[in-house]
Design a protein around this motif. Structure first.
Motif, PDB file in Angstrom:
ATOM      1  N   PHE A   4       0.761  -0.945   0.208  1.00 40.72           N
ATOM      2  CA  PHE A   4       0.073  -0.415  -0.073  1.00 40.72           C
ATOM      3  C   PHE A   4       0.852   1.400  -0.114  1.00 40.72           C
ATOM      4  CE2 PHE A   4      -2.723   2.990   2.002  1.00 40.72           C
ATOM      5  CZ  PHE A   4      -3.858   2.933   1.164  1.00 40.72           C
ATOM      6  N   PHE A   5       2.046   1.447   0.528  1.00 39.87           N
ATOM      7  CA  PHE A   5       2.745   2.036   0.728  1.00 39.87           C
ATOM      8  C   PHE A   5       3.822   2.770  -0.484  1.00 39.87           C
ATOM      9  CE2 PHE A   5       1.583   1.353   5.127  1.00 39.87           C
ATOM     10  CZ  PHE A   5       0.744   2.379   5.575  1.00 39.87           C
ATOM     11  N   ASN A   6       4.176   1.608  -1.730  1.00 41.37           N
ATOM     12  CA  ASN A   6       5.204   1.834  -1.821  1.00 41.37           C
ATOM     13  C   ASN A   6       4.125   1.906  -3.833  1.00 41.37           C
ATOM     14  OD1 ASN A   6       7.535   3.012  -0.249  1.00 41.37           O
ATOM     15  ND2 ASN A   6       7.473   0.043  -0.296  1.00 41.37           N
ATOM     16  N   GLY A   7       3.111   2.226  -3.386  1.00 45.34           N
ATOM     17  CA  GLY A   7       2.070   1.563  -4.802  1.00 45.34           C
ATOM     18  C   GLY A   7       1.757   2.696  -5.433  1.00 45.34           C
ATOM     19  N   PRO A   8       0.487   2.357  -6.083  1.00 48.41           N
ATOM     20  CA  PRO A   8       0.092   4.227  -7.321  1.00 48.41           C
ATOM     21  C   PRO A   8      -0.705   5.361  -5.729  1.00 48.41           C
ATOM     22  CG  PRO A   8      -1.287   2.323  -6.662  1.00 48.41           C
ATOM     23  CD  PRO A   8      -0.099   1.699  -6.597  1.00 48.41           C
ATOM     24  N   LEU A   9      -0.879   4.614  -5.057  1.00 44.51           N
ATOM     25  CA  LEU A   9      -1.129   5.759  -3.607  1.00 44.51           C
ATOM     26  C   LEU A   9      -0.327   6.622  -2.873  1.00 44.51           C
ATOM     27  CD1 LEU A   9      -4.650   3.602  -2.887  1.00 44.51           C
ATOM     28  CD2 LEU A   9      -4.401   5.247  -4.352  1.00 44.51           C
ATOM     29  N   PHE A  10       0.715   5.936  -3.007  1.00 44.50           N
ATOM     30  CA  PHE A  10       2.493   6.839  -2.637  1.00 44.50           C
ATOM     31  C   PHE A  10       1.943   8.124  -2.074  1.00 44.50           C
ATOM     32  CE2 PHE A  10       5.758   6.589  -0.253  1.00 44.50           C
ATOM     33  CZ  PHE A  10       6.592   7.265  -0.548  1.00 44.50           C
ATOM     34  N   HIS A  11       1.609   9.290  -3.589  1.00 40.38           N
ATOM     35  CA  HIS A  11       1.796  10.487  -3.744  1.00 40.38           C
ATOM     36  C   HIS A  11       0.149  11.147  -2.645  1.00 40.38           C
ATOM     37  CE1 HIS A  11       5.513  10.603  -4.476  1.00 40.38           C
ATOM     38  NE2 HIS A  11       5.323   9.396  -5.753  1.00 40.38           N
ATOM     39  N   HIS A  12      -0.706  10.126  -1.882  1.00 44.16           N
ATOM     40  CA  HIS A  12      -1.706  10.612  -1.639  1.00 44.16           C
ATOM     41  C   HIS A  12      -1.650  11.029  -0.004  1.00 44.16           C
ATOM     42  CE1 HIS A  12      -2.976  11.585  -5.857  1.00 44.16           C
ATOM     43  NE2 HIS A  12      -3.114  10.434  -5.757  1.00 44.16           N
ATOM     44  N   PRO A  13      -2.150  11.382   1.318  1.00 44.51           N
ATOM     45  CA  PRO A  13      -2.092  11.007   2.689  1.00 44.51           C
ATOM     46  C   PRO A  13      -3.059  10.367   2.054  1.00 44.51           C
ATOM     47  CG  PRO A  13      -2.823  13.767   1.833  1.00 44.51           C
ATOM     48  CD  PRO A  13      -2.821  12.830   0.323  1.00 44.51           C
ATOM     49  N   GLN A  14      -2.731   9.687   3.692  1.00 45.58           N
ATOM     50  CA  GLN A  14      -3.395   7.909   3.448  1.00 45.58           C
ATOM     51  C   GLN A  14      -3.816   8.345   5.226  1.00 45.58           C
ATOM     52  OE1 GLN A  14      -0.651   4.698   2.471  1.00 45.58           O
ATOM     53  NE2 GLN A  14      -0.247   5.981   0.818  1.00 45.58           N
ATOM     54  N   VAL A  15      -5.013   7.615   5.852  1.00 45.68           N
ATOM     55  CA  VAL A  15      -5.522   7.870   6.889  1.00 45.68           C
ATOM     56  C   VAL A  15      -5.941   6.732   7.093  1.00 45.68           C
ATOM     57  CG1 VAL A  15      -7.764   8.977   8.279  1.00 45.68           C
ATOM     58  CG2 VAL A  15      -6.100  10.250   6.772  1.00 45.68           C
ATOM     59  N   SER A  16      -5.417   5.919   8.286  1.00 46.95           N
ATOM     60  CA  SER A  16      -5.623   4.716   8.980  1.00 46.95           C
ATOM     61  C   SER A  16      -7.027   4.594  10.005  1.00 46.95           C
ATOM     62  CB  SER A  16      -4.799   3.413   9.366  1.00 46.95           C
ATOM     63  OG  SER A  16      -5.067   2.436   9.860  1.00 46.95           O
ATOM     64  N   TYR A  17      -7.569   4.060  10.203  1.00 47.91           N
ATOM     65  CA  TYR A  17      -8.583   4.022  11.843  1.00 47.91           C
ATOM     66  C   TYR A  17      -7.897   2.867  12.507  1.00 47.91           C
ATOM     67  CZ  TYR A  17     -10.844  -0.097   9.393  1.00 47.91           C
ATOM     68  OH  TYR A  17     -10.931  -1.571   8.726  1.00 47.91           O
ATOM     69  N   GLY A  18      -7.030   2.191  12.012  1.00 47.16           N
ATOM     70  CA  GLY A  18      -7.197   0.645  13.274  1.00 47.16           C
ATOM     71  C   GLY A  18      -5.580   0.612  13.526  1.00 47.16           C
ATOM     72  N   ALA A  19      -4.630   1.472  12.700  1.00 44.62           N
ATOM     73  CA  ALA A  19      -3.196   1.128  12.092  1.00 44.62           C
ATOM     74  C   ALA A  19      -2.593   1.410  13.743  1.00 44.62           C
ATOM     75  CB  ALA A  19      -2.667   1.110  11.114  1.00 44.62           C
ATOM     76  N   SER A  20      -1.959   0.973  13.979  1.00 45.60           N
ATOM     77  CA  SER A  20      -1.477   1.502  16.118  1.00 45.60           C
ATOM     78  C   SER A  20       0.371   0.597  15.701  1.00 45.60           C
ATOM     79  CB  SER A  20      -2.365   0.927  17.242  1.00 45.60           C
ATOM     80  OG  SER A  20      -2.717  -0.753  16.992  1.00 45.60           O
ATOM     81  N   SER A  21       0.014   0.600  14.937  1.00 48.23           N
ATOM     82  CA  SER A  21       2.196   0.488  14.979  1.00 48.23           C
ATOM     83  C   SER A  21       2.899   1.228  15.335  1.00 48.23           C
ATOM     84  CB  SER A  21       2.193  -1.237  14.022  1.00 48.23           C
ATOM     85  OG  SER A  21       3.655  -1.322  13.938  1.00 48.23           O
ATOM     86  N   PHE A  22       3.847   1.357  16.116  1.00 46.76           N
ATOM     87  CA  PHE A  22       4.567   2.014  16.045  1.00 46.76           C
ATOM     88  C   PHE A  22       5.617   2.406  14.563  1.00 46.76           C
ATOM     89  CE2 PHE A  22       7.873  -0.117  17.487  1.00 46.76           C
ATOM     90  CZ  PHE A  22       9.746   0.959  17.516  1.00 46.76           C
ATOM     91  N   TYR A  23       6.227   1.659  13.741  1.00 50.04           N
ATOM     92  CA  TYR A  23       6.565   1.265  13.198  1.00 50.04           C
ATOM     93  C   TYR A  23       6.093   2.849  12.030  1.00 50.04           C
ATOM     94  CZ  TYR A  23       9.320  -2.477  14.186  1.00 50.04           C
ATOM     95  OH  TYR A  23      10.424  -3.228  15.280  1.00 50.04           O
ATOM     96  N   LEU A  24       4.975   2.698  11.880  1.00 50.54           N
ATOM     97  CA  LEU A  24       4.554   3.670  11.252  1.00 50.54           C
ATOM     98  C   LEU A  24       4.309   4.764  10.917  1.00 50.54           C
ATOM     99  CD1 LEU A  24       0.739   1.857   9.748  1.00 50.54           C
ATOM    100  CD2 LEU A  24       2.721   2.048   9.140  1.00 50.54           C
ATOM    101  N   SER A  25       4.966   5.805  12.586  1.00 53.53           N
ATOM    102  CA  SER A  25       5.236   6.830  12.723  1.00 53.53           C
ATOM    103  C   SER A  25       6.557   7.421  12.428  1.00 53.53           C
ATOM    104  CB  SER A  25       4.996   6.925  14.676  1.00 53.53           C
ATOM    105  OG  SER A  25       4.041   6.502  15.270  1.00 53.53           O
ATOM    106  N   ASP A  26       6.778   6.165  11.484  1.00 50.72           N
ATOM    107  CA  ASP A  26       8.148   7.093  11.293  1.00 50.72           C
ATOM    108  C   ASP A  26       8.188   8.262  10.083  1.00 50.72           C
ATOM    109  OD1 ASP A  26      11.035   7.423  10.035  1.00 50.72           O
ATOM    110  OD2 ASP A  26      10.793   5.635   9.459  1.00 50.72           O
ATOM    111  N   LYS A  27       8.207   9.053   9.860  1.00 50.14           N
ATOM    112  CA  LYS A  27       7.518  10.029   9.081  1.00 50.14           C
ATOM    113  C   LYS A  27       8.657  10.269   7.210  1.00 50.14           C
ATOM    114  CE  LYS A  27       4.097  11.277  10.528  1.00 50.14           C
ATOM    115  NZ  LYS A  27       2.805  11.270   9.452  1.00 50.14           N
TER     116      LYS A  27
END
Length: 82
Positions: A4-27
């Motif tokens: 999902f993060f390296n696919g065609p949607l990469f340059h669009h903001p993505q909002v998650s309602y349930g992803a709580s992994s701290f790895y995703l905090s890497d800006k």
């Protein structure tokens, strides 16, 4: 498998309602990822407060051997030592 993060949607903001992994905090890695729930490490303050309240100095952490769970246990140990 579709990344999902390296696919065609990469340059669009993505909002998650349930992803709580701290790895995703890497800006640097996920600059356009936002969430509506706090990262899992945010719960560590409460966990550590209970341990300190009861003056426990040794604790066992039992987790699955998955990056998500290992990350939580790795972030709670430094918080306990403060």
């Amino acid at each position: 498998m579709f990344n999902f993060f390296n696919g065609p949607l990469f340059h669009h903001p993505q909002v998650s309602y349930g992803a709580s992994s701290f790895y995703l905090s890497d800006k640097e890695k996920y600059p356009l990822f936002f969430r509506t729930v706090p990262p899992e490490e945010g719960h560590n303050y409460g966990r550590v407060a209970v341990l300190k309240y009861f003056k426990w100095d040794r604790v066992a952490i039992v987790t699955e051997r998955e990056p998500y769970y290992e990350a939580v246990s790795k972030t709670v140990i430094p918080a306990f030592e403060e």
